[in-house]
Design a protein around this motif. Structure first.
Motif, PDB file in Angstrom:
ATOM      1  N   GLU A 210     -49.754   0.593  60.149  1.00  0.00           N
ATOM      2  CA  GLU A 210     -48.754  -0.466  60.000  1.00  0.00           C
ATOM      3  C   GLU A 210     -49.396  -1.799  59.612  1.00  0.00           C
ATOM      4  O   GLU A 210     -48.848  -2.569  58.831  1.00  0.00           O
ATOM      5  N   LYS A 211     -50.605  -2.048  60.141  1.00  0.00           N
ATOM      6  CA  LYS A 211     -51.323  -3.274  59.812  1.00  0.00           C
ATOM      7  C   LYS A 211     -51.661  -3.323  58.319  1.00  0.00           C
ATOM      8  O   LYS A 211     -51.683  -4.397  57.709  1.00  0.00           O
ATOM      9  N   ALA A 212     -51.923  -2.148  57.736  1.00  0.00           N
ATOM     10  CA  ALA A 212     -52.267  -2.071  56.313  1.00  0.00           C
ATOM     11  C   ALA A 212     -51.038  -2.173  55.414  1.00  0.00           C
ATOM     12  O   ALA A 212     -51.158  -2.180  54.181  1.00  0.00           O
ATOM     13  N   GLY A 213     -49.852  -2.227  56.019  1.00  0.00           N
ATOM     14  CA  GLY A 213     -48.639  -2.421  55.239  1.00  0.00           C
ATOM     15  C   GLY A 213     -47.905  -1.154  54.843  1.00  0.00           C
ATOM     16  O   GLY A 213     -46.938  -1.207  54.069  1.00  0.00           O
ATOM     17  N   PHE A 214     -48.311   0.000  55.378  1.00  0.00           N
ATOM     18  CA  PHE A 214     -47.627   1.255  55.067  1.00  0.00           C
ATOM     19  C   PHE A 214     -46.404   1.397  55.963  1.00  0.00           C
ATOM     20  O   PHE A 214     -46.494   1.244  57.176  1.00  0.00           O
ATOM     21  N   ASP A 215     -45.262   1.680  55.357  1.00  0.00           N
ATOM     22  CA  ASP A 215     -44.049   1.824  56.151  1.00  0.00           C
ATOM     23  C   ASP A 215     -43.500   3.247  56.129  1.00  0.00           C
ATOM     24  O   ASP A 215     -42.405   3.508  56.624  1.00  0.00           O
ATOM     25  N   LYS A 216     -44.268   4.174  55.546  1.00  0.00           N
ATOM     26  CA  LYS A 216     -43.866   5.579  55.582  1.00  0.00           C
ATOM     27  C   LYS A 216     -45.084   6.480  55.520  1.00  0.00           C
ATOM     28  O   LYS A 216     -46.166   6.067  55.088  1.00  0.00           O
ATOM     29  N   VAL A 217     -44.916   7.718  55.962  1.00  0.00           N
ATOM     30  CA  VAL A 217     -46.010   8.691  55.944  1.00  0.00           C
ATOM     31  C   VAL A 217     -45.950   9.494  54.650  1.00  0.00           C
ATOM     32  O   VAL A 217     -44.916   9.539  53.986  1.00  0.00           O
ATOM     33  N   PHE A 218     -47.076  10.125  54.304  1.00  0.00           N
ATOM     34  CA  PHE A 218     -47.117  10.839  53.027  1.00  0.00           C
ATOM     35  C   PHE A 218     -46.283  12.109  53.061  1.00  0.00           C
ATOM     36  O   PHE A 218     -45.707  12.520  52.051  1.00  0.00           O
ATOM     37  N   ASP A 219     -46.194  12.759  54.219  1.00  0.00           N
ATOM     38  CA  ASP A 219     -45.426  14.002  54.336  1.00  0.00           C
ATOM     39  C   ASP A 219     -45.173  14.255  55.816  1.00  0.00           C
ATOM     40  O   ASP A 219     -46.107  14.525  56.574  1.00  0.00           O
ATOM     41  N   ARG A 220     -43.927  14.167  56.216  1.00  0.00           N
ATOM     42  CA  ARG A 220     -43.606  14.303  57.646  1.00  0.00           C
ATOM     43  C   ARG A 220     -43.878  15.703  58.195  1.00  0.00           C
ATOM     44  O   ARG A 220     -43.923  15.896  59.409  1.00  0.00           O
ATOM     45  N   THR A 221     -44.091  16.680  57.314  1.00  0.00           N
ATOM     46  CA  THR A 221     -44.386  18.050  57.754  1.00  0.00           C
ATOM     47  C   THR A 221     -45.883  18.307  57.873  1.00  0.00           C
ATOM     48  O   THR A 221     -46.288  19.375  58.321  1.00  0.00           O
ATOM     49  N   LYS A 222     -46.687  17.321  57.456  1.00  0.00           N
ATOM     50  CA  LYS A 222     -48.139  17.532  57.462  1.00  0.00           C
ATOM     51  C   LYS A 222     -48.861  16.572  58.401  1.00  0.00           C
ATOM     52  O   LYS A 222     -50.034  16.271  58.232  1.00  0.00           O
ATOM     53  N   ILE A 223     -48.117  16.114  59.396  1.00  0.00           N
ATOM     54  CA  ILE A 223     -48.688  15.265  60.445  1.00  0.00           C
ATOM     55  C   ILE A 223     -48.373  15.917  61.786  1.00  0.00           C
ATOM     56  O   ILE A 223     -47.230  16.295  62.044  1.00  0.00           O
ATOM     57  N   ALA A 224     -49.407  16.072  62.611  1.00  0.00           N
ATOM     58  CA  ALA A 224     -49.215  16.628  63.951  1.00  0.00           C
ATOM     59  C   ALA A 224     -49.608  15.574  64.978  1.00  0.00           C
ATOM     60  O   ALA A 224     -50.687  14.986  64.892  1.00  0.00           O
ATOM     61  N   LEU A 225     -48.716  15.341  65.927  1.00  0.00           N
ATOM     62  CA  LEU A 225     -48.983  14.435  67.046  1.00  0.00           C
ATOM     63  C   LEU A 225     -48.830  15.236  68.335  1.00  0.00           C
ATOM     64  O   LEU A 225     -47.754  15.766  68.614  1.00  0.00           O
ATOM     65  N   VAL A 226     -49.907  15.330  69.095  1.00  0.00           N
ATOM     66  CA  VAL A 226     -49.901  16.161  70.302  1.00  0.00           C
ATOM     67  C   VAL A 226     -50.249  15.301  71.509  1.00  0.00           C
ATOM     68  O   VAL A 226     -51.329  14.704  71.575  1.00  0.00           O
ATOM     69  N   MET A 227     -49.334  15.265  72.476  1.00  0.00           N
ATOM     70  CA  MET A 227     -49.551  14.490  73.696  1.00  0.00           C
ATOM     71  C   MET A 227     -50.264  15.378  74.719  1.00  0.00           C
ATOM     72  O   MET A 227     -49.621  16.086  75.495  1.00  0.00           O
ATOM     73  N   ASP A 228     -51.597  15.355  74.703  1.00  0.00           N
ATOM     74  CA  ASP A 228     -52.314  16.320  75.542  1.00  0.00           C
ATOM     75  C   ASP A 228     -53.384  15.734  76.448  1.00  0.00           C
ATOM     76  O   ASP A 228     -53.768  16.354  77.437  1.00  0.00           O
ATOM     77  N   HIS A 229     -53.883  14.532  76.159  1.00  0.00           N
ATOM     78  CA  HIS A 229     -55.007  14.032  76.940  1.00  0.00           C
ATOM     79  C   HIS A 229     -54.592  13.503  78.313  1.00  0.00           C
ATOM     80  O   HIS A 229     -55.213  13.830  79.319  1.00  0.00           O
ATOM     81  N   PHE A 230     -53.554  12.653  78.349  1.00  0.00           N
ATOM     82  CA  PHE A 230     -53.095  12.079  79.610  1.00  0.00           C
ATOM     83  C   PHE A 230     -51.622  12.383  79.859  1.00  0.00           C
ATOM     84  O   PHE A 230     -50.918  11.598  80.488  1.00  0.00           O
ATOM     85  N   ALA A 231     -51.141  13.492  79.325  1.00  0.00           N
ATOM     86  CA  ALA A 231     -49.751  13.884  79.516  1.00  0.00           C
ATOM     87  C   ALA A 231     -49.694  15.195  80.289  1.00  0.00           C
ATOM     88  O   ALA A 231     -50.486  16.091  80.019  1.00  0.00           O
ATOM     89  N   PRO A 232     -48.742  15.328  81.237  1.00  0.00           N
ATOM     90  CA  PRO A 232     -47.798  14.321  81.712  1.00  0.00           C
ATOM     91  C   PRO A 232     -48.532  13.052  82.169  1.00  0.00           C
ATOM     92  O   PRO A 232     -49.587  13.149  82.780  1.00  0.00           O
ATOM     93  N   ASN A 233     -47.944  11.913  81.862  1.00  0.00           N
ATOM     94  CA  ASN A 233     -48.647  10.640  82.010  1.00  0.00           C
ATOM     95  C   ASN A 233     -49.170  10.405  83.418  1.00  0.00           C
ATOM     96  O   ASN A 233     -48.449  10.577  84.398  1.00  0.00           O
ATOM     97  N   LYS A 234     -50.426   9.963  83.474  1.00  0.00           N
ATOM     98  CA  LYS A 234     -51.067   9.748  84.774  1.00  0.00           C
ATOM     99  C   LYS A 234     -50.924   8.320  85.288  1.00  0.00           C
ATOM    100  O   LYS A 234     -51.127   8.061  86.468  1.00  0.00           O
ATOM    101  N   ASP A 235     -50.621   7.377  84.367  1.00  0.00           N
ATOM    102  CA  ASP A 235     -50.481   5.984  84.781  1.00  0.00           C
ATOM    103  C   ASP A 235     -49.656   5.224  83.734  1.00  0.00           C
ATOM    104  O   ASP A 235     -49.209   5.812  82.741  1.00  0.00           O
TER     105      ASP A 235
END
Length: 420
Positions: free
Chosen positions: A47-72
């Protein structure tokens, strides 16, 4: 001059006929990956670089795994930032509590990684997907931000080291023993910015879970990536998971390697990495009697169903030692469900272990198993740096699930042979 397997994948994605080691290229990406720690940084940079969209919404993976379920609160805020980004851009592959798993086990399971693909992730163990014959590597969050926005990334083409596997595994020997043996042999910088390419008749001896484990820890030898040839086991694994065309690349016969090592699987013994580096390895026969206070079985290295089955095989009808906290962490919801359906969960609980929801948890000193001052753990994770799992005076010994389970029973580090 011929190309290695990794070089062929990079050339293909850069639209070039050939590449050579050291060459700088710009290549098209098949998948970008972030988690709840690295994702927020990449999102802000994008967002800082000025991008307001992703190149392909099917080719991005976001996985909540390190501190999820949230510890703090801080971890809750990080996940919230990822959730809001996923909603804003309609990200298809967003995995949160209830659907998530440890990212490097989850993505292959979901069919998001396949032979011949080029994958980057803001996590150093992204090299795991080389088990499928993909070129996958970890990058910084800034590089990931550029990848999410443009679908492209810069690479310096790596040279390669060839590991020729031969022979058959002895009982209780797994992919973890193979990679710990190799790291002990070449050191934590022995493959620095090189590709570790595995070949030879011994590859057929290794299950897909073995291969995931080996490629996962390529980074612990300093490698840019680890990669296996695509064979019948690979294709069987992706058969019901991957529903898009795939390309299997193979190294040329005249490909150039900086070094070649032969590994006879039949000679390997259960291997443990002692504190405080993965290269500080000893066989189980060289260790002596080392008491432990905790045993962790899980992580992106060893939390798959084969690992769970091996641990359950050893724990069945036995009980963990009184002073050993034993934590079992299935790497994904699907693995967790299999543990229940196959009766493995019952075995773990009856043995005195606890079962956690899928999470990275104790591996990075997150939660679900922090070590106190002077405590010692045997763990199937991938790093044993100072303070990695808790107090700076605590110690971590890395091992296979078989050794971790047997050690939990005995109260000291041992192989399953010690239970007979």
């Amino acid at each position: 001059m011929g190309m290695t397997m990794s070089q062929k994948i990079l050339a293909h994605h850069a639209g070039l006929e050939s590449v050579t080691a050291g060459q700088l290229i710009e290549a098209n990406l098949d998948l970008t990956l972030a988690n709840d720690i690295t994702g927020p940084v990449a999102i802000r940079e994008m967002e800082k670089a000025g991008f307001d969209k992703v190149f392909d919404r099917t080719k991005i993976a976001l996985v909540m795994d390190h501190f999820a379920p949230n510890k703090d609160i801080k971890s809750a805020q990080q996940c919230l930032e990822c959730r809001e980004f996923a909603r804003k851009h309609d990200i298809v592959h967003f995995y949160d509590v209830g659907e998530m798993g440890v990212e490097h086990a989850l993505l292959p399971e979901k069919g998001l990684t396949a032979p011949g693909e080029l994958i980057i992730g803001a996590d150093s163990h992204t090299c795991t997907y080389g088990a499928l014959g993909a070129f996958s590597t970890g990058v910084g969050s800034t590089d990931l931000a550029a990848g999410m926005a443009t679908g492209k990334a810069w690479f310096k083409v790596p040279s390669a080291i060839r590991f020729v596997l031969k022979g058959k595994k002895a009982p209780w020997i797994s992919g973890k023993d193979v990679i710990l043996h190799i790291i002990g042999q070449i050191g934590v910088d022995g493959a620095l910015y090189q590709s570790m390419e595995f070949t030879g008749e011994g590859v057929a001896e290794l299950s897909m879970d073995d291969r995931f484990t080996i490629c996962n820890m390529a980074i612990e030898a300093g490698a840019k990536n680890g990669i296996f040839p695509v064979d019948d086991k690979t294709m069987a694994y992706i058969k019901d998971r991957v529903h898009r065309p795939v390309t299997a690349f193979a190294a040329d016969p005249d490909a150039e390697y900086t070094a070649t090592y032969e590994i006879d699987l039949s000679t390997l013994r259960p291997t443990v990495a002692c504190p405080h580096l993965p290269e500080n390895t000893k066989t189980i026969d060289e260790l002596g009697k080392i008491q432990i206070q905790q045993s962790v079985i899980g992580s992106c290295t060893n939390g798959r169903i084969e690992d769970m089955r091996i641990a359950a095989q050893i724990l069945k009808g036995r009980h963990v030692a009184q002073d050993v906290r034993t934590i079992v962490i299935p790497a994904t919801q699907a693995v967790y469900l299999q543990c229940i359906e196959e009766g493995l969960a019952k075995i773990f609980i009856q043995a005195g272990a606890i079962i956690s929801t899928p999470t990275c948890g104790p591996c990075l000193g997150g939660y679900m198993g922090i070590l106190a001052q002077g405590e010692r753990a045997i763990s199937t994770t991938n790093r044993n740096f100072v303070g990695r799992m808790g107090h700076i005076t605590s110690e971590i010994y890395l091992s296979s699930p078989a050794v971790a389970a047997a050690s939990a029973v005995k109260g000291y580090i041992c192989s399953p042979e010690a239970l007979d």
